[in-house]
Scaffold this motif. Structure first.
Motif, PDB file in Angstrom:
ATOM      1  N   LEU A   1       0.638  -1.188   0.084  1.00  0.00           N
ATOM      2  CA  LEU A   1      -0.007  -0.029  -0.079  1.00  0.00           C
ATOM      3  C   LEU A   1       0.905   1.247   0.140  1.00  0.00           C
ATOM      4  N   ASP A   2       2.001   1.193   0.639  1.00  0.00           N
ATOM      5  CA  ASP A   2       3.063   2.286   0.525  1.00  0.00           C
ATOM      6  C   ASP A   2       3.416   2.541  -0.715  1.00  0.00           C
ATOM      7  N   VAL A   3       3.816   1.479  -1.770  1.00  0.00           N
ATOM      8  CA  VAL A   3       4.097   1.662  -3.207  1.00  0.00           C
ATOM      9  C   VAL A   3       2.896   2.443  -3.858  1.00  0.00           C
ATOM     10  N   VAL A   4       1.644   1.892  -3.760  1.00  0.00           N
ATOM     11  CA  VAL A   4       0.825   2.278  -4.661  1.00  0.00           C
ATOM     12  C   VAL A   4       0.161   3.619  -4.063  1.00  0.00           C
ATOM     13  N   ARG A   5       0.456   4.323  -2.850  1.00  0.00           N
ATOM     14  CA  ARG A   5      -0.004   5.360  -2.094  1.00  0.00           C
ATOM     15  C   ARG A   5      -1.470   5.216  -2.029  1.00  0.00           C
ATOM     16  N   TYR A   6      -2.049   4.255  -1.265  1.00  0.00           N
ATOM     17  CA  TYR A   6      -3.050   4.032  -0.929  1.00  0.00           C
ATOM     18  C   TYR A   6      -3.497   5.028   0.143  1.00  0.00           C
ATOM     19  N   ALA A   7      -5.040   5.744   0.001  1.00  0.00           N
ATOM     20  CA  ALA A   7      -5.535   6.391   0.988  1.00  0.00           C
ATOM     21  C   ALA A   7      -6.933   6.364   0.816  1.00  0.00           C
ATOM     22  N   ASP A   8      -7.602   6.776   1.872  1.00  0.00           N
ATOM     23  CA  ASP A   8      -9.146   6.904   1.708  1.00  0.00           C
ATOM     24  C   ASP A   8      -9.860   8.187   1.480  1.00  0.00           C
ATOM     25  N   THR A   9      -8.731   9.182   1.015  1.00  0.00           N
ATOM     26  CA  THR A   9      -9.350  10.473   0.691  1.00  0.00           C
ATOM     27  C   THR A   9      -9.159  10.632  -0.558  1.00  0.00           C
ATOM     28  N   HIS A  10      -9.632  11.711  -1.485  1.00  0.00           N
ATOM     29  CA  HIS A  10      -9.219  11.939  -2.824  1.00  0.00           C
ATOM     30  C   HIS A  10      -7.970  12.870  -2.946  1.00  0.00           C
ATOM     31  N   GLY A  11      -7.481  13.592  -1.970  1.00  0.00           N
ATOM     32  CA  GLY A  11      -6.420  14.546  -1.925  1.00  0.00           C
ATOM     33  C   GLY A  11      -6.916  16.025  -2.132  1.00  0.00           C
ATOM     34  N   PHE A  12      -5.812  16.580  -2.642  1.00  0.00           N
ATOM     35  CA  PHE A  12      -5.875  17.971  -3.118  1.00  0.00           C
ATOM     36  C   PHE A  12      -6.477  18.883  -1.952  1.00  0.00           C
ATOM     37  N   GLU A  13      -7.005  19.941  -2.418  1.00  0.00           N
ATOM     38  CA  GLU A  13      -7.138  20.989  -1.329  1.00  0.00           C
ATOM     39  C   GLU A  13      -8.546  20.526  -0.629  1.00  0.00           C
ATOM     40  N   VAL A  14      -9.415  19.962  -1.283  1.00  0.00           N
ATOM     41  CA  VAL A  14     -10.870  19.500  -0.699  1.00  0.00           C
ATOM     42  C   VAL A  14     -10.487  18.170   0.135  1.00  0.00           C
ATOM     43  N   ASN A  15      -9.849  17.215  -0.535  1.00  0.00           N
ATOM     44  CA  ASN A  15      -9.452  16.106   0.465  1.00  0.00           C
ATOM     45  C   ASN A  15     -10.635  15.481   0.839  1.00  0.00           C
ATOM     46  N   THR A  16     -11.968  15.231   0.087  1.00  0.00           N
ATOM     47  CA  THR A  16     -12.877  14.616   0.495  1.00  0.00           C
ATOM     48  C   THR A  16     -12.970  13.049   0.690  1.00  0.00           C
ATOM     49  N   PRO A  17     -13.509  12.476   1.399  1.00  0.00           N
ATOM     50  CA  PRO A  17     -13.575  10.833   1.698  1.00  0.00           C
ATOM     51  C   PRO A  17     -13.745  10.136   0.461  1.00  0.00           C
ATOM     52  N   ARG A  18     -12.814   9.058   0.322  1.00  0.00           N
ATOM     53  CA  ARG A  18     -13.248   8.046  -0.537  1.00  0.00           C
ATOM     54  C   ARG A  18     -13.928   6.809   0.235  1.00  0.00           C
ATOM     55  N   PRO A  19     -15.167   6.823   0.623  1.00  0.00           N
ATOM     56  CA  PRO A  19     -15.644   5.953   1.514  1.00  0.00           C
ATOM     57  C   PRO A  19     -15.529   4.595   1.078  1.00  0.00           C
ATOM     58  N   ASN A  20     -15.397   3.964  -0.236  1.00  0.00           N
ATOM     59  CA  ASN A  20     -15.461   2.435  -0.519  1.00  0.00           C
ATOM     60  C   ASN A  20     -14.001   2.513  -1.251  1.00  0.00           C
ATOM     61  N   ALA A  21     -13.019   2.906  -0.595  1.00  0.00           N
ATOM     62  CA  ALA A  21     -11.499   2.595  -1.162  1.00  0.00           C
ATOM     63  C   ALA A  21     -11.062   1.337  -0.483  1.00  0.00           C
ATOM     64  N   TRP A  22     -11.530   1.251   0.734  1.00  0.00           N
ATOM     65  CA  TRP A  22     -11.157   0.004   1.833  1.00  0.00           C
ATOM     66  C   TRP A  22     -11.179  -1.252   1.096  1.00  0.00           C
ATOM     67  N   PRO A  23     -12.139  -1.694   0.404  1.00  0.00           N
ATOM     68  CA  PRO A  23     -12.077  -3.275  -0.223  1.00  0.00           C
ATOM     69  C   PRO A  23     -10.502  -3.372  -1.014  1.00  0.00           C
ATOM     70  N   TYR A  24     -10.138  -2.336  -1.592  1.00  0.00           N
ATOM     71  CA  TYR A  24      -8.770  -2.862  -2.219  1.00  0.00           C
ATOM     72  C   TYR A  24      -7.620  -2.763  -1.063  1.00  0.00           C
ATOM     73  N   ARG A  25      -7.816  -2.415   0.001  1.00  0.00           N
ATOM     74  CA  ARG A  25      -6.867  -2.465   1.189  1.00  0.00           C
ATOM     75  C   ARG A  25      -6.876  -3.894   1.608  1.00  0.00           C
ATOM     76  N   ASP A  26      -8.154  -4.379   1.904  1.00  0.00           N
ATOM     77  CA  ASP A  26      -8.700  -5.747   2.401  1.00  0.00           C
ATOM     78  C   ASP A  26      -8.208  -6.827   1.394  1.00  0.00           C
ATOM     79  N   TYR A  27      -8.544  -6.283  -0.086  1.00  0.00           N
ATOM     80  CA  TYR A  27      -8.033  -7.365  -1.362  1.00  0.00           C
ATOM     81  C   TYR A  27      -6.404  -7.559  -0.907  1.00  0.00           C
ATOM     82  N   VAL A  28      -5.480  -6.390  -0.699  1.00  0.00           N
ATOM     83  CA  VAL A  28      -4.199  -6.484  -0.700  1.00  0.00           C
ATOM     84  C   VAL A  28      -3.686  -7.619   0.456  1.00  0.00           C
ATOM     85  N   ILE A  29      -4.423  -7.175   1.464  1.00  0.00           N
ATOM     86  CA  ILE A  29      -4.027  -7.943   2.723  1.00  0.00           C
ATOM     87  C   ILE A  29      -4.175  -9.333   2.357  1.00  0.00           C
ATOM     88  N   ALA A  30      -5.654  -9.873   1.727  1.00  0.00           N
ATOM     89  CA  ALA A  30      -5.980 -11.198   1.584  1.00  0.00           C
ATOM     90  C   ALA A  30      -4.993 -11.884   0.743  1.00  0.00           C
TER      91      ALA A  30
END
Length: 915
Positions: free
Chosen positions: A241-270
């Motif tokens: 996840l460090d390599v691919v810069r995973y995060a749960d927000t979109h970034g930039f000035e507004v930086n709003t949440p990505r509420p459904n990004a976490w399944p990718y994190r769980d996929y990587v762990i699995a």
């Protein structure tokens, strides 16, 4: 006269045949270039990517103009334009008086004559950028890599077999006059491998069992146990996840949440826990939508992204934002899988590597059908949910049919919005109750509050007097009223008709009204309506019960549903409501922020990477220096991504296996065999042990791309098992420990520190998966990110499960070089700053965990101080304190309490560093 005309014609016809002498490039043109141009555009320096000392480079041009010299075309040759420009900012050369008129004229005539530049006269030659170590085939054939035991039975390196980790390392050590360090103590090795593989310390019981196990399989059993633990995937998934810069927000000035990004994190762990073959891991991340691994394509869209509201509404802004999106996908793919900075060729040919400007757009074309966004997760569970929802929907249909049949029996005639007259045998009554059980549905609002216009009760007399009128003294009560100017309870019997004089219940689909007559009266008919004027038909009661009687205890059924029918109907409606809620939940298909896939849009070669300067269409193709895979420009989206994945994982691709085994080596030793893990290009480092790197890569492929297989090879090697003690002789030769004459100890990562603090005090919550817990009081947006200081329950899960805010370091552990997902963190830097000590000693988190560790010690071993101190040492440091440590600790505890000692231990290098 004829003779004179003939002479004149002869002169006119022969004059053009007298051509000027051809210009000699070597003698006339090159000296001008050498004098005025070579300082910025030759071997030492190539500003704007342009060279004038080599024919092919000169004619190709630089980054911004395309071909610089167009033979025979002065006006089409940027070289001539630049040396003759009237604009001081663009005229070449930029300094000095510039070219003389004679020199300019000579170059103009040279181009006009065809820009003759003989072959073989160049004084320099272009370097072959494909002649690079990482572009060459592996030094070991895949079938030559062997994976038998690293060491002989006596534990010594078997130097006879030169295809083993220790043999490669030992060869380099011997070349530099060095040797392996002694083996680390068993306790240190166990702590090292535990932190390394699962990111948590071993328990005192595990240490005791290991130290008592003298069998030759003891080390292997430990490794197998750790690799089988669910904690392994959490630890090693974080690395990826460090390599691919995973995060749960979109970034930039507004930086709003990505509420459904976490399944990718769980996929990587699995994937790490399941030891998903690395070639399959790549396939799934590039086209998991074709492999029932929808969450895996979250890889494609892990980078920061602008939301539609942040992009200008003009088409140019939209085109630029789209190019930025695609650039992030190309960068992620190139760096993560190939170890190449392909993104550096977005605006021009790569300055160092054999990656052309065209290569960049050819790679981009593989992803031209990929858009940032969410999509439903298609899975076996989704199919099960749909089948279950369909089964419940069938039962809902049965209930509706039964309700309709009951209504048809009780009320054979449908209710009418304008007039409903209910006649019955005369009955003496003082109370009349009208109970609504259901009403029709509003076309957009669904089931809403029913409404009644004038309610009339007619006496059993010759003139049928309406005895319900308020003017006759009849009183009203109701289950509840939604009141407004138009809708009031008193409107029900005021003698006025229409929606503007009606009563409305306060409950969707239900309600009752009770009319109390001034005296017992014989009645024979009731008339009610929704709107006597016929303007409104919504809110119409469709199922009701009419009752009347001389008292509330003696009410009789007159019309509509009976009590038994009401109870049965209510039971069915309750069941229906419950089923509909279940169906709603089952039909909520889980979403994942893993990209949306559409018909690929054309990919154009963009001059200087500018979307406003499109040139020819570029079809999907791999890097020309590494392969010849090429697709038609109308190839469908899935075919593109599958083809790219196929090429990346080909065993003859020289980069893929090298890059991944180097990452694995780095995550074990702190530094890879190649010190630039995402840059295997010419500006990256060369490998410290090239043969070992290639052998590991070949073995990786031969093993079926098994990451856990490599773990076993590495952590059971003598190289890994060395002591970390510094020896002056080794330090003098190799202070950075690149030759691996000892184990390079290092501070643990932020996540491992936090997790270990919770593990030793017994508070670590091992719940896995799902949406992340909060480190901040806000999950994204413009309101700022105030940190949460005190955690409980979900907040005590492993840090990999935190909701990660892009570009916002965690308040305490962010100081320990925790990546913020702004850029890829292929290798975490290791800094030492005062804020680290201040955070770790004084933060509310450390204070609370120290109190919890002290409480655990008191609960487990009682109130004897020296016993508590020894227990804390065993939990946190896996050893008993020395006598002087015990005496000093006892004095500290006596003066400041056991939690203070726990804070001190949490801050020791022995706790924070991998032994």
């Amino acid at each position: 006269m004829n003779r004179l005309l003939a002479c004149s014609l002869f002169v006119l016809l022969t004059e053009p045949l007298v051509a000027e002498d051809p210009i000699d490039f070597v003698e006339q043109v090159r000296p001008i270039f050498q004098t005025h141009c070579y300082a910025c555009h030759a071997e030492a320096k190539q500003k704007s990517g342009f060279r004038l000392d080599i024919k092919s480079a000169a004619f190709d041009g630089g980054d911004g103009y395309g071909a610089a010299i167009v033979p025979g075309e002065i006006d089409e040759s940027p070289l001539i334009e630049l040396i003759t420009s009237d604009d001081a900012d663009t005229r070449m050369p930029p300094e000095g008086s510039g070219l003389s008129p004679a020199e300019i004229d000579l170059l103009r005539r040279w181009v006009q004559q065809g820009a003759a530049w003989p072959e073989g006269v160049d004084l320099a030659s272009l370097e072959d950028r494909t002649d690079h170590w990482s572009f060459k085939p592996l030094a070991f054939p895949i079938d030559a890599a062997v994976s038998d035991s690293q060491t002989a039975a006596d534990g010594q390196v078997d130097a006879a077999n030169d295809l083993r980790i220790d043999a490669f390392v030992q060869n380099e050590l011997q070349r530099h006059g060095l040797a392996f360090s002694p083996a680390a103590p068993r306790r240190d090795w166990l702590r090292r491998v535990s932190f390394d593989l699962i990111g948590l310390p071993p328990t005192p019981q595990q240490i005791a069992e290991f130290e008592q196990d003298d069998s030759s399989e003891a080390f292997g059993r430990v490794v197998d146990r750790l690799l089988a633990s669910p904690r392994y995937g959490e630890r090693w998934g974080q690395h990826w996840l460090d390599v691919v810069r995973y995060a749960d927000t979109h970034g930039f000035e507004v930086n709003t949440p990505r509420p459904n990004a976490w399944p990718y994190r769980d996929y990587v762990i699995a994937a790490f826990n399941n030891d998903t073959p690395y070639d399959q891991f790549i396939h799934e991340q590039l086209h998991g939508d074709t492999l029932q691994q929808d969450a895996a394509t979250g890889f494609l869209v892990t980078a920061a992204a602008l939301l539609p509201g942040q992009i200008g509404k003009d088409d140019a802004s939209k085109r630029l934002a789209r190019q930025d999106e695609l650039a992030e996908i190309v960068i992620n793919t190139g760096e993560a899988f190939l170890g190449l900075s392909v993104g550096c060729a977005r605006c021009h040919d790569h300055k160092f590597d054999a990656i052309s400007h065209t290569d960049y757009f050819a790679m981009q074309a593989f992803f031209s059908g990929v858009k940032y966004g969410e999509r439903p997760i298609a899975s076996d569970d989704s199919d099960r949910r749909r089948r279950q929802a369909a089964k419940l929907a069938a039962r809902v249909d049965e209930i509706e049919n039964e309700l309709q049949q009951a209504a048809d029996i009780a009320m054979p005639t449908a209710t009418d919005p304008q007039m409903n007259s209910l006649e019955f045998e005369p009955i003496d009554a003082r109370f009349v109750r009208f109970t609504i059980h259901d009403c029709n549905r509003h076309p957009s609002l669904g089931l809403i509050e029913p409404c009644l216009d004038e309610f009339e009760i007619f006496a059993a007399d010759p003139v049928e007097t309406n005895v319900a009128l308020a003017s006759r003294g009849t009183k009203l009560t109701a289950s509840g009223s939604r009141t407004s100017d138009k809708h009031r309870l008193e409107h029900l019997n005021d003698g006025l008709y229409g929606n503007s004089h009606s009563w409305m219940s306060d409950t969707a689909g239900r309600g009752w009204v009770l009319l109390e007559l001034p005296e017992t009266t014989s009645i024979q008919r009731v008339v009610w309506s929704r709107d006597r004027q016929g303007k409104f038909s919504d809110r119409l009661p469709t199922a009701f019960t009419l009752q009347a009687g001389p008292s509330l205890d003696a009410m009789q059924h007159l019309a509509g549903l009976t009590e038994a029918q009401v109870q049965r109907s209510q039971s069915l409606r309750d069941e229906k409501q419950s089923l509909e809620k279940q169906i709603e939940q089952l039909n909520k298909t889980p979403q994942v922020f893993a990209g949306r896939f559409t018909k690929p849009e054309p990919t154009y070669f963009l001059l200087r990477g500018d979307p406003e300067q499109p040139r020819e269409v570029v079809p999907p193709a791999v890097l020309a220096a590494l392969g010849d895979v090429r697709l038609p420009d109308d190839a469908p989206d899935r075919e593109r991504r599958v083809a790219l994945a196929d090429w990346i994982v080909r065993p003859d691709n020289p980069l893929t296996a090298r890059v991944m085994v180097n990452r694995i080596w780095q995550w074990h030793f702190g530094t890879g065999l190649v010190g630039t893990p995402s840059d295997f290009g010419r500006s990256g480092e060369r490998p410290s042990h090239p043969e070992l790197l290639d052998w590991l890569a070949a073995e990786f492929i031969r093993s079926g791309w098994s990451v856990k297989h490599l773990h076993r090879l590495i952590v059971l090697s003598q190289t890994y098992g060395q002591s970390n003690q510094i020896v002056p002789a080794g330090q003098a030769v190799d202070a950075s420990v690149r030759l691996l004459w000892r184990f390079p100890s290092r501070r643990m990562e932020a996540e491992a520190i936090r997790d270990s603090m919770l593990a030793v005090n017994g508070r670590l919550n091992l719940t896995t998966g799902g949406p992340g817990f909060d480190l901040f009081k806000s999950r994204g947006g413009l309101s700022g990110f105030p940190p949460i200081e005190s955690f409980s329950d979900q907040g005590l899960r492993r840090m990999v499960y935190a909701h990660k805010i892009r570009m916002e370091p965690e308040a305490v552990f962010g100081a320990f070089d925790c990546p913020d997902a702004g850029q890829s963190a292929a290798r975490r830097r290791q800094s030492t700053t005062p804020i680290q000590a201040l955070n770790l000693f004084n933060s509310r988190f450390t204070i609370e965990q120290s109190e919890a560790l002290a409480a655990r010690a008191a609960a487990d071993v009682g109130q004897e101080v020296r016993d508590q101190i020894q227990y804390v040492y065993r939990l946190a440091l896996a050893r008993d304190p020395e006598r002087d440590e015990l005496d000093s600790a006892e004095a500290l505890v006596g003066e400041h309490g056991l939690p203070t000692l726990c804070r001190v231990i949490y801050n020791t290098n022995e706790f924070l560093f991998m032994p």
